[in-house]
Design an enzyme around this catalytic site. Structure first.
Site, PDB file in Angstrom:
ATOM      1  N   GLY A 131       0.829  -1.214   0.000  1.00 10.44           N
ATOM      2  CA  GLY A 131       0.000   0.000   0.000  1.00 10.44           C
ATOM      3  C   GLY A 131       0.855   1.253   0.000  1.00 10.44           C
ATOM      4  N   GLU A 248      11.451  -5.250  -6.601  1.00 12.13           N
ATOM      5  CA  GLU A 248      10.250  -4.987  -7.398  1.00 12.13           C
ATOM      6  C   GLU A 248      10.620  -4.738  -8.862  1.00 12.13           C
ATOM      7  OE1 GLU A 248       7.458  -2.267  -5.795  1.00 12.13           O
ATOM      8  OE2 GLU A 248       6.342  -2.112  -7.654  1.00 12.13           O
TER       9      GLU A 248
HETATM   10  C1  LIG Z   1      -1.815  -2.762 -12.536  1.00 13.65           C
HETATM   11  C2  LIG Z   1      -1.267  -1.829 -11.484  1.00 13.65           C
HETATM   12  C3  LIG Z   1      -0.852  -2.358 -10.273  1.00 13.65           C
HETATM   13  C4  LIG Z   1      -0.404  -1.500  -9.267  1.00 13.65           C
HETATM   14  N1  LIG Z   1      -0.073  -2.046  -8.052  1.00 13.65           N
HETATM   15  C5  LIG Z   1       0.266  -1.210  -7.045  1.00 13.65           C
HETATM   16  C6  LIG Z   1       0.497  -1.735  -5.727  1.00 13.65           C
HETATM   17  O1  LIG Z   1       0.417  -2.948  -5.483  1.00 13.65           O
HETATM   18  N2  LIG Z   1       0.793  -0.863  -4.736  1.00 13.65           N
HETATM   19  C7  LIG Z   1       0.883   0.479  -4.950  1.00 13.65           C
HETATM   20  O2  LIG Z   1       1.180   1.205  -4.010  1.00 13.65           O
HETATM   21  N3  LIG Z   1       0.676   1.013  -6.184  1.00 13.65           N
HETATM   22  C8  LIG Z   1       0.359   0.195  -7.230  1.00 13.65           C
HETATM   23  N4  LIG Z   1       0.111   0.716  -8.470  1.00 13.65           N
HETATM   24  C9  LIG Z   1       0.175   2.167  -8.660  1.00 13.65           C
HETATM   25  C10 LIG Z   1       1.391   2.601  -9.483  1.00 13.65           C
HETATM   26  O3  LIG Z   1       2.562   2.486  -8.706  1.00 13.65           O
HETATM   27  C11 LIG Z   1       1.117   4.041  -9.918  1.00 13.65           C
HETATM   28  O4  LIG Z   1       0.008   3.999 -10.806  1.00 13.65           O
HETATM   29  C12 LIG Z   1       2.311   4.656 -10.622  1.00 13.65           C
HETATM   30  O5  LIG Z   1       3.365   4.875  -9.716  1.00 13.65           O
HETATM   31  C13 LIG Z   1       1.949   6.001 -11.298  1.00 13.65           C
HETATM   32  O6  LIG Z   1       1.308   6.838 -10.392  1.00 13.65           O
HETATM   33  P1  LIG Z   1      -0.088   7.515 -10.767  1.00 13.65           P
HETATM   34  O7  LIG Z   1      -1.020   6.465 -11.248  1.00 13.65           O
HETATM   35  O8  LIG Z   1      -0.519   8.329  -9.591  1.00 13.65           O
HETATM   36  O9  LIG Z   1       0.198   8.456 -12.006  1.00 13.65           O
HETATM   37  P2  LIG Z   1       0.856   9.904 -11.950  1.00 13.65           P
HETATM   38  O10 LIG Z   1       2.009   9.895 -11.037  1.00 13.65           O
HETATM   39  O11 LIG Z   1      -0.225  10.899 -11.695  1.00 13.65           O
HETATM   40  O12 LIG Z   1       1.393  10.068 -13.435  1.00 13.65           O
HETATM   41  C14 LIG Z   1       0.506  10.449 -14.510  1.00 13.65           C
HETATM   42  C15 LIG Z   1       1.349  10.543 -15.773  1.00 13.65           C
HETATM   43  O13 LIG Z   1       2.352  11.576 -15.613  1.00 13.65           O
HETATM   44  C16 LIG Z   1       3.642  11.055 -15.866  1.00 13.65           C
HETATM   45  N5  LIG Z   1       4.618  11.624 -14.930  1.00 13.65           N
HETATM   46  C17 LIG Z   1       4.464  11.796 -13.589  1.00 13.65           C
HETATM   47  N6  LIG Z   1       5.577  12.314 -13.051  1.00 13.65           N
HETATM   48  C18 LIG Z   1       6.469  12.447 -14.066  1.00 13.65           C
HETATM   49  C19 LIG Z   1       7.820  12.915 -14.133  1.00 13.65           C
HETATM   50  N7  LIG Z   1       8.492  13.325 -13.041  1.00 13.65           N
HETATM   51  N8  LIG Z   1       8.431  12.891 -15.340  1.00 13.65           N
HETATM   52  C20 LIG Z   1       7.770  12.457 -16.471  1.00 13.65           C
HETATM   53  N9  LIG Z   1       6.492  12.004 -16.458  1.00 13.65           N
HETATM   54  C21 LIG Z   1       5.851  12.000 -15.272  1.00 13.65           C
HETATM   55  C22 LIG Z   1       3.524   9.549 -15.621  1.00 13.65           C
HETATM   56  O14 LIG Z   1       4.482   8.843 -16.380  1.00 13.65           O
HETATM   57  C23 LIG Z   1       2.106   9.261 -16.104  1.00 13.65           C
HETATM   58  O15 LIG Z   1       2.096   9.093 -17.504  1.00 13.65           O
HETATM   59  C24 LIG Z   1      -0.327  -0.103  -9.491  1.00 13.65           C
HETATM   60  C25 LIG Z   1      -0.711   0.415 -10.729  1.00 13.65           C
HETATM   61  C26 LIG Z   1      -1.184  -0.422 -11.716  1.00 13.65           C
HETATM   62  C27 LIG Z   1      -1.613   0.160 -13.037  1.00 13.65           C
END
Ligand SMILES: Cc1cc2nc3c(=O)[nH]c(=O)nc-3n(C[C@H](O)[C@H](O)[C@H](O)COP(=O)(O)OP(=O)(O)OC[C@H]3O[C@@H](n4cnc5c(N)ncnc54)[C@H](O)[C@@H]3O)c2cc1C
Length: 385
Positions: A131, A248
């Protein structure tokens, strides 16, 4: 076939041969795990039985220390287990994916809690989730807001997590929470292992486009967590998260690569027996295969380093980027070369849901854009603009 701690032989080649023999001997009884299950809930319940079999026959206890019910060995034994399962046409049990991320962190930062709790995980009696992400904190994890306040021997946790893999069925969640001031960023974070049946925890499954509840959102409303469930010290949460990312981004990639090879082998065999093989089938299969080989050539180095006790730095983002390309490319190949099955065939739900899931390979565990940013800034030292 059971083994006793102390009688084990950690030689890698012998381990592989013994494991292979066991899987061959039991080939017929393993068929129940070679099918697709309609729901995630059924999948993890069935996979728990496979975890149990591998544990009780001794083979999954290699690679883990005796303190948590293992027999010794290292990451290479675990990587071999995943390879041999895939080579036998079996899935890598869902439970092993978060285990590879959370297990090493528990061992390193909370050995006593690991000794108490990990044996049940290794037996398949329970599994956990991670989480970290929140609705406003994904890539920018250090901005997370889920709060934990120390009150006597407990932490009281309030906030929300989202996108938690296996969250819908996990018995415990390793959660990154804020124990410092709201603006303390990564310095004010701590890691807590929270039981999902604690009063105040609400888990809501989230279905992906495949319709399967692969993820969950989790709400914490004044949840009391014993201070003994702190993984690492208070304020050490970022260090724990960074430590765990080494697995990971590498062992997860290895597990996925083993699965991709299994899927490509199945596709190759199906096509070989088909009268309507597409003209570009061999070239497409070869391209996907090369992508997996590239990934494995890289990841085997990372896993060998982890097995030797080395710390892996930001360069592990290379493994993650190669994984995303290999994963999406392979499942596109499956989609294109077995199109009639993909859209109409019965029993092909696995291909469909696997293809949907592979779309997330550039997001989960840190997005591809962020990985490239890490490599540009911290490995290549490129100028900011
Ligand atoms: C199938 C799946 C399983 C997952 N499992 C887990 C889990 O078990 N535990 C958990 O904690 N999380 C989990 N996640 C969450 C995952 O870690 C996040 O979705 C991921 O880190 C991206 O964060 P966000 O979705 O908030 O997107 P955001 O951070 O809001 O990003 C949105 C977009 O902006 C881009 N972006 C953001 N910052 C930058 C930057 N500095 N430079 C360039 N581009 C940028 C990103 O590449 C993306 O395209 C999971 C996600 C998925 C899809």
């Amino acid at each position: 076939m059971s083994i006793e701690v102390g009688e084990h032989n950690l030689d890698l080649a012998e381990y592989r041969q013994g494991l292979r023999r066991m899987l061959a001997d039991r080939n017929d009884t393993l068929d129940r795990w070679r099918r697709h299950y309609a729901t995630v809930e059924e999948t993890v319940a069935e996979h728990a039985q496979l975890v149990r079999l591998l544990h009780d026959s001794g083979w999954s206890r290699y690679g883990w220390p005796e303190s948590v019910g293992g027999v010794g060995g290292d990451e290479r034994h675990r990587a071999m287990l995943y390879d041999e399962l895939a080579a036998a046409g079996l899935p890598i049990p869902e439970q092993y994916l978060p285990l590879e991320t959370l297990g090493p962190a528990m061992l390193h930062f909370a050995p006593e809690a690991a000794a108490e709790l990990l044996p049940a995980y290794l037996r398949g009696d329970e599994w956990w989730g991670q989480g970290f992400s929140e609705p406003e904190a994904g890539s920018d994890l250090a901005s997370l807001r889920c709060r934990a306040v120390r009150e006597g021997d407990e932490y009281v946790v309030t906030g929300q997590k989202i996108w938690t893999s296996h969250g819908a069925t996990a018995r415990r969640l390793m959660c990154l929470v804020r124990t410092g001031t709201p603006d303390s960023r990564h310095r004010g974070l701590s890691m807590l292992l929270i039981d999902t049946d604690t009063p105040g925890v609400l888990v809501r499954p989230l279905a992906l486009a495949s319709g399967r509840n692969e993820l969950a959102e989790v709400f914490f409303d004044g949840v009391k967590v014993p201070a003994g469930r702190l993984i690492g010290g208070e304020g050490q949460g970022w260090a724990v998260a960074m430590y765990l990312l080494q697995w990971e981004r590498s062992m997860f990639a290895w597990q996925c690569s083993a699965t991709i090879l299994r899927v490509l082998r199945t596709l190759r065999d199906d096509l070989a027996g088909s009268s309507a093989m597409p003209a570009d089938a061999a070239a497409r299969l070869a391209r996907s295969y090369i992508d997996v080989v590239k990934l494995r050539a890289r990841t085997v180095q990372t896993i060998t380093r982890l097995a030797a006790g080395e710390a892996v730095g930001p360069e592990v983002s290379v493994d993650k980027i190669l994984l995303a390309g290999a994963d999406q490319g392979a499942f596109d190949t499956v989609r294109d070369l077995s199109e009639s099955y993909f859209t109409l065939g019965q029993g092909m739900g696995s291909q469909r849901s696997d293809w949907w899931y592979s779309r997330s390979a550039t997001i989960l565990g840190g997005s591809a854009e962020v990985q490239r940013g890490i490599l540009a800034d911290r490995v290549l030292n490129l100028p900011k603009d």
